[in-house]
Design an enzyme around this catalytic site. Structure first.
Site, PDB file in Angstrom:
ATOM      1  N   CYS A 114       5.797   5.364   8.778  1.00  0.00           N
ATOM      2  CA  CYS A 114       5.132   5.257   7.494  1.00  0.00           C
ATOM      3  C   CYS A 114       6.172   5.272   6.369  1.00  0.00           C
ATOM      4  O   CYS A 114       6.971   6.198   6.275  1.00  0.00           O
ATOM      5  CB  CYS A 114       4.139   6.394   7.288  1.00  0.00           C
ATOM      6  SG  CYS A 114       3.306   6.217   5.709  1.00  0.00           S
ATOM      7  N   THR A 172       4.564  -1.614   8.356  1.00  0.00           N
ATOM      8  CA  THR A 172       4.864  -2.312   7.101  1.00  0.00           C
ATOM      9  C   THR A 172       6.360  -2.259   6.787  1.00  0.00           C
ATOM     10  O   THR A 172       7.088  -1.389   7.277  1.00  0.00           O
ATOM     11  CB  THR A 172       4.095  -1.653   5.942  1.00  0.00           C
ATOM     12  OG1 THR A 172       4.321  -0.248   6.005  1.00  0.00           O
ATOM     13  CG2 THR A 172       2.612  -1.910   6.021  1.00  0.00           C
ATOM     14  N   ASN A 228       0.839  -1.200   0.000  1.00  0.00           N
ATOM     15  CA  ASN A 228       0.000   0.000   0.000  1.00  0.00           C
ATOM     16  C   ASN A 228       0.868   1.242   0.000  1.00  0.00           C
ATOM     17  O   ASN A 228       1.966   1.260   0.563  1.00  0.00           O
ATOM     18  CB  ASN A 228      -1.000  -0.011   1.173  1.00  0.00           C
ATOM     19  CG  ASN A 228      -0.464   0.641   2.423  1.00  0.00           C
ATOM     20  OD1 ASN A 228      -0.502   1.864   2.580  1.00  0.00           O
ATOM     21  ND2 ASN A 228       0.071  -0.176   3.338  1.00  0.00           N
TER      22      ASN A 228
HETATM   23  C1  FMN Z   1      -3.902  -0.106   3.601  1.00  0.00           C
HETATM   24  C2  FMN Z   1      -3.099   0.098   4.847  1.00  0.00           C
HETATM   25  C3  FMN Z   1      -3.108   1.336   5.478  1.00  0.00           C
HETATM   26  C4  FMN Z   1      -2.350   1.544   6.640  1.00  0.00           C
HETATM   27  N1  FMN Z   1      -2.385   2.772   7.248  1.00  0.00           N
HETATM   28  C5  FMN Z   1      -1.690   2.948   8.402  1.00  0.00           C
HETATM   29  C6  FMN Z   1      -1.764   4.193   9.094  1.00  0.00           C
HETATM   30  O1  FMN Z   1      -2.474   5.123   8.716  1.00  0.00           O
HETATM   31  N2  FMN Z   1      -1.028   4.318  10.233  1.00  0.00           N
HETATM   32  C7  FMN Z   1      -0.241   3.307  10.733  1.00  0.00           C
HETATM   33  O2  FMN Z   1       0.390   3.482  11.782  1.00  0.00           O
HETATM   34  N3  FMN Z   1      -0.160   2.116  10.094  1.00  0.00           N
HETATM   35  C8  FMN Z   1      -0.862   1.919   8.952  1.00  0.00           C
HETATM   36  N4  FMN Z   1      -0.800   0.712   8.323  1.00  0.00           N
HETATM   37  C9  FMN Z   1       0.065  -0.360   8.865  1.00  0.00           C
HETATM   38  C10 FMN Z   1      -0.722  -1.358   9.721  1.00  0.00           C
HETATM   39  O3  FMN Z   1      -1.296  -0.721  10.846  1.00  0.00           O
HETATM   40  C11 FMN Z   1       0.187  -2.519  10.220  1.00  0.00           C
HETATM   41  O4  FMN Z   1       1.174  -1.968  11.065  1.00  0.00           O
HETATM   42  C12 FMN Z   1       0.882  -3.245   9.071  1.00  0.00           C
HETATM   43  O5  FMN Z   1       0.022  -3.415   7.981  1.00  0.00           O
HETATM   44  C13 FMN Z   1       1.451  -4.606   9.500  1.00  0.00           C
HETATM   45  O6  FMN Z   1       0.473  -5.464  10.019  1.00  0.00           O
HETATM   46  P1  FMN Z   1      -0.339  -6.531   9.096  1.00  0.00           P
HETATM   47  O7  FMN Z   1       0.690  -7.366   8.373  1.00  0.00           O
HETATM   48  O8  FMN Z   1      -1.171  -7.309  10.066  1.00  0.00           O
HETATM   49  O9  FMN Z   1      -1.155  -5.731   8.164  1.00  0.00           O
HETATM   50  C14 FMN Z   1      -1.551   0.481   7.168  1.00  0.00           C
HETATM   51  C15 FMN Z   1      -1.544  -0.773   6.529  1.00  0.00           C
HETATM   52  C16 FMN Z   1      -2.314  -0.975   5.383  1.00  0.00           C
HETATM   53  C17 FMN Z   1      -2.279  -2.349   4.736  1.00  0.00           C
END
Ligand code: FMN
Length: 299
Positions: free
Chosen positions: A125, A187, A65
């Site tokens: 981010c 991420t 993303n």
């Molecule tokens: C589409 C999308 C938008 C995200 N937006 C944010 C955000 O605004 N702030 C943030 O701290 N993390 C954001 N993240 C990161 C997630 O909170 C998480 O830390 C990351 O995706 C890893 O976990 P996962 O593998 O379970 O998704 C976003 C992730 C995705 C996929």
């Protein structure tokens, strides 16, 4: 009841920032009481338009993303979104983002005024136009956390990046600056290219890679930080899809975990993952998930 530093959570599961809509939409489809806390999408001082499409892309394993933290700005968020959190019955944490320590502090302080129970400082981010990841720089990260800490009374969490070359150093500096807990991690920097058009999969070229493939990377961060700073409360995050994943993070040293990408395919994942986790906790002979925290055994 889970004790995460000064916070008390009804369950060890947290909805990860940016993956649970503005929270309000999910209240209509998911059982929110599966979660001990819901983290709102990151918000900045002024409205940010985010990047143009394409902003998400699938990969062989997980997703990319590059949203660019599109958000309406803190004032509009306080007027239109935050007032609806009160009725949800589950604590909501704010997520602050900014370009300078002062911007982070302004957002966090306004969020506190809006009634959030904690603020997570998004230092990690990977897709902000013209900016590198704050959480790669220990000095900048601690400046941000120090300023936020002095602007609010609620608990402050620092969300770090798996791309840091020495995550223990960053963790140590933000703890020193006053972070009550750490979210490990966000991420991983990632990209993909469509070979026919020769264009990148994301308009911003490099974005954030998430989903099951990043679990070993985030888990390694949790292990390293827990070993170096065993008293630090950790929210494990990255690639969690099942109760087994949750238990792995607990054994590595996390007290709670955040789930993100799984919500895109399965909006009700929280309820299932919580049941699986609690069943496993019992099967492993523990009374409470916290009993497993840091319980990994050496060979
Ligand atoms: C589409 C999308 C938008 C995200 N937006 C944010 C955000 O605004 N702030 C943030 O701290 N993390 C954001 N993240 C990161 C997630 O909170 C998480 O830390 C990351 O995706 C890893 O976990 P996962 O593998 O379970 O998704 C976003 C992730 C995705 C996929």
């Amino acid at each position: 009841m889970i004790a995460l530093g000064p916070l008390r959570l009804e369950t060890p599961l947290i909805a990860a920032s940016g993956t649970f809509g503005s929270i309000i939409e999910f209240a209509k489809v998911a059982r929110l009481d599966a979660y001990g806390a819901l983290v709102a999408k990151s918000v900045s001082a002024d409205p940010w338009p985010g990047r143009i499409a394409p902003r998400i892309a699938g990969t062989d394993a997980g997703m990319l993303n590059g949203i660019g933290i599109q958000n309406p700005g803190i004032d509009s968020w306080l007027e239109h979104i935050a007032p609806r959190f009160e009725s949800l019955g589950v604590p909501v944490w704010g997520s602050a983002v900014g370009r300078t320590p002062g911007e982070f502090a302004t957002v966090a302080s306004k969020m506190e005024g809006g009634g959030v129970r904690a603020v997570e400082v998004n230092l990690s981010c990977p897709n902000l136009e013209g900016h590198s990841i704050i959480a790669l720089d220990a000095g900048l990260s601690s400046d941000v956390v120090r300023e936020v800490r002095s602007a609010v009374r609620i608990p402050v969490g620092a969300k770090l990046s798996p791309n840091a070359s020495n995550i223990v150093r960053i963790a140590d500096s933000v703890r020193e600056a006053g972070a009550d807990f750490l979210t490990l991690t966000n991420t991983v920097k990632g990209a993909a290219i469509d070979i026919e058009s020769r264009r990148p999969a994301l308009s911003g070229v490099i974005g954030g890679y998430s989903g099951p493939a990043i679990k070993p990377i985030s888990l390694a961060c949790v292990l390293e930080v827990h070993e170096a700073l065993p008293e630090t409360p950790i929210v494990g995050c990255g690639g969690i899809r099942t109760g087994r994943d949750v238990v792995e993070y607990l054994l590595a040293g996390a007290t709670a975990v955040a789930i993100g990408t799984v919500h895109f395919a399965e909006p009700r994942a929280g309820e299932r993952v919580l049941h699986e986790t609690l069943d496993l906790v019992t099967r492993l002979g523990a009374h409470d998930p916290s009993e497993l925290t840091g319980g990994m055994q050496p060979w």
